[in-house]
Design a protein around this motif. Structure first.
Motif, PDB file in Angstrom:
ATOM      1  N   GLY A  54       0.676  -1.144   0.087  1.00  0.00           N
ATOM      2  CA  GLY A  54      -0.027   0.066   0.099  1.00  0.00           C
ATOM      3  C   GLY A  54       0.837   1.210   0.088  1.00  0.00           C
ATOM      4  N   ASN A  55       0.170   2.187   0.663  1.00  0.00           N
ATOM      5  CA  ASN A  55       0.983   3.472   0.580  1.00  0.00           C
ATOM      6  C   ASN A  55       2.173   3.572   1.410  1.00  0.00           C
ATOM      7  OD1 ASN A  55      -1.088   5.024  -0.924  1.00  0.00           O
ATOM      8  ND2 ASN A  55      -2.274   5.041   1.221  1.00  0.00           N
ATOM      9  N   THR A  56       2.284   2.777   2.472  1.00  0.00           N
ATOM     10  CA  THR A  56       3.588   2.417   3.104  1.00  0.00           C
ATOM     11  C   THR A  56       4.738   2.313   2.289  1.00  0.00           C
ATOM     12  OG1 THR A  56       2.479   2.143   5.246  1.00  0.00           O
ATOM     13  CG2 THR A  56       4.792   1.474   5.171  1.00  0.00           C
ATOM     14  N   GLU A  57       4.467   1.222   1.284  1.00  0.00           N
ATOM     15  CA  GLU A  57       5.370   0.688   0.345  1.00  0.00           C
ATOM     16  C   GLU A  57       5.702   1.689  -0.424  1.00  0.00           C
ATOM     17  OE1 GLU A  57       5.690  -2.350  -3.401  1.00  0.00           O
ATOM     18  OE2 GLU A  57       3.933  -2.586  -2.047  1.00  0.00           O
ATOM     19  N   GLU A  58       4.797   2.525  -1.068  1.00  0.00           N
ATOM     20  CA  GLU A  58       5.024   3.541  -2.055  1.00  0.00           C
ATOM     21  C   GLU A  58       5.873   4.487  -1.455  1.00  0.00           C
ATOM     22  OE1 GLU A  58       2.696   7.064  -4.843  1.00  0.00           O
ATOM     23  OE2 GLU A  58       1.487   5.219  -3.909  1.00  0.00           O
ATOM     24  N   LEU A  59       5.798   5.040  -0.209  1.00  0.00           N
ATOM     25  CA  LEU A  59       6.418   6.121   0.531  1.00  0.00           C
ATOM     26  C   LEU A  59       7.865   5.743   0.790  1.00  0.00           C
ATOM     27  CD1 LEU A  59       6.743   8.580   1.684  1.00  0.00           C
ATOM     28  CD2 LEU A  59       5.628   7.710   3.721  1.00  0.00           C
ATOM     29  N   ILE A  60       8.125   4.293   1.073  1.00  0.00           N
ATOM     30  CA  ILE A  60       9.345   4.103   1.504  1.00  0.00           C
ATOM     31  C   ILE A  60      10.120   3.763   0.260  1.00  0.00           C
ATOM     32  CG2 ILE A  60      11.053   1.946   2.236  1.00  0.00           C
ATOM     33  CD1 ILE A  60       9.147   1.929   4.663  1.00  0.00           C
ATOM     34  N   LEU A  61       9.597   3.066  -0.850  1.00  0.00           N
ATOM     35  CA  LEU A  61      10.383   3.081  -2.069  1.00  0.00           C
ATOM     36  C   LEU A  61      10.494   4.392  -2.861  1.00  0.00           C
ATOM     37  CD1 LEU A  61       8.319   0.021  -3.866  1.00  0.00           C
ATOM     38  CD2 LEU A  61      10.372   0.055  -2.653  1.00  0.00           C
ATOM     39  N   ALA A  62       9.698   5.384  -2.541  1.00  0.00           N
ATOM     40  CA  ALA A  62      10.222   6.867  -3.063  1.00  0.00           C
ATOM     41  C   ALA A  62      11.456   7.172  -2.395  1.00  0.00           C
ATOM     42  CB  ALA A  62       8.903   7.610  -2.857  1.00  0.00           C
ATOM     43  N   LEU A  63      11.398   7.008  -0.933  1.00  0.00           N
ATOM     44  CA  LEU A  63      12.392   7.644  -0.086  1.00  0.00           C
ATOM     45  C   LEU A  63      13.715   6.863  -0.715  1.00  0.00           C
ATOM     46  CD1 LEU A  63      10.812   7.485   3.137  1.00  0.00           C
ATOM     47  CD2 LEU A  63      11.625   9.767   2.221  1.00  0.00           C
ATOM     48  N   PHE A  64      13.707   5.811  -1.353  1.00  0.00           N
ATOM     49  CA  PHE A  64      15.088   5.212  -1.822  1.00  0.00           C
ATOM     50  C   PHE A  64      15.271   5.275  -3.232  1.00  0.00           C
ATOM     51  CE2 PHE A  64      14.925   2.476   2.306  1.00  0.00           C
ATOM     52  CZ  PHE A  64      16.136   2.436   2.532  1.00  0.00           C
ATOM     53  N   MET A  65      14.371   5.943  -3.919  1.00  0.00           N
ATOM     54  CA  MET A  65      14.893   6.484  -5.229  1.00  0.00           C
ATOM     55  C   MET A  65      15.779   7.656  -5.059  1.00  0.00           C
ATOM     56  SD  MET A  65      11.327   6.145  -7.184  1.00  0.00           S
ATOM     57  CE  MET A  65      10.392   4.523  -7.198  1.00  0.00           C
ATOM     58  N   PRO A  66      16.706   7.840  -5.939  1.00  0.00           N
ATOM     59  CA  PRO A  66      17.395   9.179  -5.888  1.00  0.00           C
ATOM     60  C   PRO A  66      16.641  10.192  -6.568  1.00  0.00           C
ATOM     61  CG  PRO A  66      18.620   7.354  -6.938  1.00  0.00           C
ATOM     62  CD  PRO A  66      17.457   6.591  -6.572  1.00  0.00           C
ATOM     63  N   GLY A  67      16.711  11.407  -6.115  1.00  0.00           N
ATOM     64  CA  GLY A  67      15.879  12.421  -6.301  1.00  0.00           C
ATOM     65  C   GLY A  67      15.466  12.629  -7.791  1.00  0.00           C
ATOM     66  N   THR A  68      16.795  12.591  -8.721  1.00  0.00           N
ATOM     67  CA  THR A  68      16.519  12.808 -10.033  1.00  0.00           C
ATOM     68  C   THR A  68      15.651  11.782 -10.758  1.00  0.00           C
ATOM     69  OG1 THR A  68      18.693  14.078 -10.377  1.00  0.00           O
ATOM     70  CG2 THR A  68      17.737  13.129 -12.282  1.00  0.00           C
ATOM     71  N   TYR A  69      15.944  10.641 -10.306  1.00  0.00           N
ATOM     72  CA  TYR A  69      15.437   9.424 -10.787  1.00  0.00           C
ATOM     73  C   TYR A  69      13.840   9.483 -10.609  1.00  0.00           C
ATOM     74  CZ  TYR A  69      13.627   4.705 -11.639  1.00  0.00           C
ATOM     75  OH  TYR A  69      12.777   3.679 -12.133  1.00  0.00           O
ATOM     76  N   TYR A  70      13.527   9.936  -9.246  1.00  0.00           N
ATOM     77  CA  TYR A  70      12.204   9.835  -8.720  1.00  0.00           C
ATOM     78  C   TYR A  70      11.299  10.914  -9.446  1.00  0.00           C
ATOM     79  CZ  TYR A  70       8.330  10.321  -5.559  1.00  0.00           C
ATOM     80  OH  TYR A  70       6.767  10.245  -4.923  1.00  0.00           O
ATOM     81  N   ASP A  71      12.075  11.951  -9.697  1.00  0.00           N
ATOM     82  CA  ASP A  71      11.258  13.071 -10.753  1.00  0.00           C
ATOM     83  C   ASP A  71      10.865  12.540 -11.838  1.00  0.00           C
ATOM     84  OD1 ASP A  71      10.901  15.178  -8.835  1.00  0.00           O
ATOM     85  OD2 ASP A  71      12.669  16.136  -9.509  1.00  0.00           O
TER      86      ASP A  71
END
Length: 460
Positions: free
Chosen positions: A217-234
Motif C-alpha cells: 500500500g501507501n507505506t510501500e510507495e512512500l518507502i520506495l520513493a524515499l529510496f529512489m535518487p531524487g533525479t530518478y524519482y522526478d
C-alpha cells in the motif's frame, strides 16, 4: 515567508492584492527598507536586488541586526550565525525558519550518488539499473539561504549498521516496521543510497525487492520513493504521469515548472537513459496547444538564473504582458510563454510588481481572466514559485488532503521531494495559510505505519 497582504483573508491560491493597493514598492511604507540605499531604492540605473553587498562578513560581531543598523558596516556576505536569521525584515520567525547554519545537509540539497542507480531494481519499478547522471553541483547560495529541509544527513552515519538493522527488521515472521521507519526517516537520500549498496554487499540481496515483499500500500510507495535518487524519482513520476491512458497534467506542472535548470537537465537525461524515451516527444504526444508549448519550453532548462534584477526590463515586460492580455481584445499567448519561461524568478517577481502598477490588477488575476485549464495552471505555478515557492507546495499539499479521500501520490511526492530542500518553510506557510499544522492534517487523513512515517519525515 509572507508578503505584505498575502495570503488574503479569502485564502490562496490567487495571490490577490500583491502588492496591496496603495503600496507600489516593497516593503510597505512604515517598515524599514531592505537594505537602505542612498538616493532611494531601487538604486539608480537598475542595480541589483538587493544592492550588491560589500565583501566583509555578516552579521557583525554582536549579533543581528548590527549596532548602527543594517547592513552592518563592511557588508553582509559570509556565513550566517548559528540559528539562522529571517530571510527578510518582517518575515515570521521560529524554530527552523530562516537561514540554517552551514554544515552537513545544509539546505537539504543532496546530489545523487553513482550507487543510486546500481543494484537493478524490481521489474515493477523499472530503471533502478543503468547509468547515473552526472552529479549536480551545489545550487547558487541565493537559492538555498532561505530554505531548510526537515531531513538532514545523520551524523555518525554507518551504512553497514543501518543495513543490518533493516535486515533484522525483515527477517523471519513478521516485519518490524518501526525499525524500518526509524532508519529511512532519519537519513538523507544520499545516505539511503549507501545503505542500499551496503545491503547488497553484505547479504547478496536487493534491499528494494526485500522491502517490497514485506510492505504494501501507501507505506510501500512512500518507502520506495524515499529510496529512489531524487533525479530518478522526478523522472519516474513524469513517466508515470504520461504512461497509459490519460495524462496527469498537474504532475507535469508541479515538477517541470518548479525545478532549477540543472535539475531539469538531469531529469531529461535520466528520463532518456532509464526509460529509453525522449521526454519532449512524450509531452508532445500527451498534451497539446499552448500547454504543450509551455511544457516544452520548461524542458529546455534554459531559464535565466542570474539573481540581478533589471527594473527597466521588468517595466517593459509588464507593459508587454498587459498589451498581450488585458490591453487588447484576445490574448497573445506566446508573449506570456516567452516572458514566464525565460526570465529568472527574481526578475519575474519584479515584473509582477510593475504589472500591478500598470494594470491596477495583479498578474495572477489577469492570467485567471485570459487563460483557462492546464496552461492557466502552469503559468500561475511559475509565478507562484517566483513570489513564494513554499506557498505553492503548501497549497498542493492542502488540496491533496482536502475533502473526501486523499491524493496519496501527490502527498507522498511533495513530502519526499521537498523533505531535504524547503519542507520547514512549507510547514510554516501551511500553518499561516490554513490555520492548522501540516502534521495535524496528515494525522487526520492517514493511518498506521503510513501516518507514522509521514509524520516522522515532516517532524512534529
Amino acid at each position: 515567508m509572507s508578503y505584505p497582504g498575502y495570503p488574503p483573508s479569502g485564502g490562496y491560491p490567487a495571490f490577490p492584492g500583491y502588492p496591496p493597493t496603495g503600496q507600489e514598492s516593497y516593503p510597505p511604507a512604515g517598515q524599514y527598507s531592505y537594505p537602505a540605499v542612498p538616493g532611494g531604492y531601487p538604486p539608480a540605473g537598475g542595480g541589483t536586488f538587493p544592492a550588491a553587498p560589500p565583501t566583509a562578513g555578516f552579521p557583525a560581531p554582536g549579533g543581528f541586526p548590527a549596532p548602527g543598523g543594517f547592513p552592518a558596516p563592511g557588508g553582509y556576505s559570509g556565513a550566517p550565525q548559528a540559528g539562522g536569521m529571517p530571510p527578510y525584515p518582517g518575515a515570521p520567525t521560529g524554530p527552523g525558519f530562516g537561514v540554517p547554519p552551514a554544515g552537513p545537509g545544509f539546505g537539504g540539497y543532496q546530489q545523487p550518488s553513482a550507487q543510486s542507480y546500481a543494484g537493478g531494481g524490481p521489474a515493477q519499478i523499472p530503471g533502478y539499473g543503468g547509468q547515473a547522471p552526472s552529479p549536480m553541483p551545489a545550487p547558487p547560495a541565493a537559492m538555498v539561504q532561505c530554505t531548510q529541509g526537515t531531513i538532514q544527513a545523520a551524523p555518525d552515519f554507518n551504512a553497514e549498521r543501518d543495513a543490518e538493522i533493516l535486515r533484522k527488521a525483515m527477517k523471519g515472521f513478521g516485519t518490524d516496521e518501526q525499525a524500518i521507519i526509524s532508519v529511512v526517516a532519519n537519513r538523507s537520500n544520499d545516505q539511503r543510497q549507501k545503505i542500499k549498496a551496503a545491503f547488497k554487499t553484505m547479504y547478496g540481496k536487493d534491499l528494494i525487492k526485500d522491502l517490497k515483499s514485506e510492505l504494501s500500500g501507501n507505506t510501500e510507495e512512500l518507502i520506495l520513493a524515499l529510496f529512489m535518487p531524487g533525479t530518478y524519482y522526478d523522472a519516474w513520476s513524469l513517466r508515470h504521469a504520461m504512461k497509459g491512458v490519460g495524462t496527469q497534467e498537474r504532475v507535469l506542472i508541479e515538477i517541470l515548472c518548479t525545478r532549477t535548470n540543472q535539475e531539469i537537465r538531469e531529469i531529461v537525461n535520466c528520463y532518456k537513459s532509464e526509460f529509453g524515451r525522449d521526454i519532449e516527444q512524450d509531452i508532445r504526444s500527451d498534451t497539446s496547444g499552448h500547454f504543450e508549448r509551455l511544457l516544452v519550453s520548461m524542458c529546455q532548462g534554459n531559464r535565466d538564473e542570474t539573481q540581478t534584477v533589471d527594473y527597466q526590463k521588468a517595466q517593459e515586460d509588464a507593459q508587454r504582458l498587459y498589451q498581450a492580455g488585458e490591453g487588447k481584445l484576445g490574448t497573445d499567448e506566446s508573449c506570456f510563454n516567452m516572458v514566464l519561461a525565460t526570465r529568472s524568478f527574481p526578475q519575474l517577481k519584479a515584473t509582477v510588481e510593475a504589472y500591478s502598477r500598470i494594470a491596477n490588477r495583479d498578474l495572477l488575476s489577469s492570467i485567471d481572466r485570459e487563460f483557462s485549464g492546464n496552461v492557466e495552471r502552469g503559468l500561475k505555478a511559475i509565478l507562484q514559485c517566483a513570489l513564494n515557492r513554499p506557498a505553492f507546495f503548501a497549497e498542493r499539499l492542502y488540496h491533496s488532503m482536502k475533502g473526501a479521500g486523499t491524493d496519496d501520490s501527490t502527498l507522498i511526492r511533495i513530502i519526499v521531494t521537498r523533505s531535504e530542500i524547503d519542507l520547514v518553510q512549507i510547514k510554516q506557510m501551511f500553518t499561516q495559510m490554513y490555520q492548522k499544522t501540516l502534521a495535524t492534517m496528515i494525522a487526520s487523513d492517514t493511518s498506521g505505519d503510513y501516518r507514522r512515517l509521514l509524520l516522522a519525515i515532516v517532524g512534529q
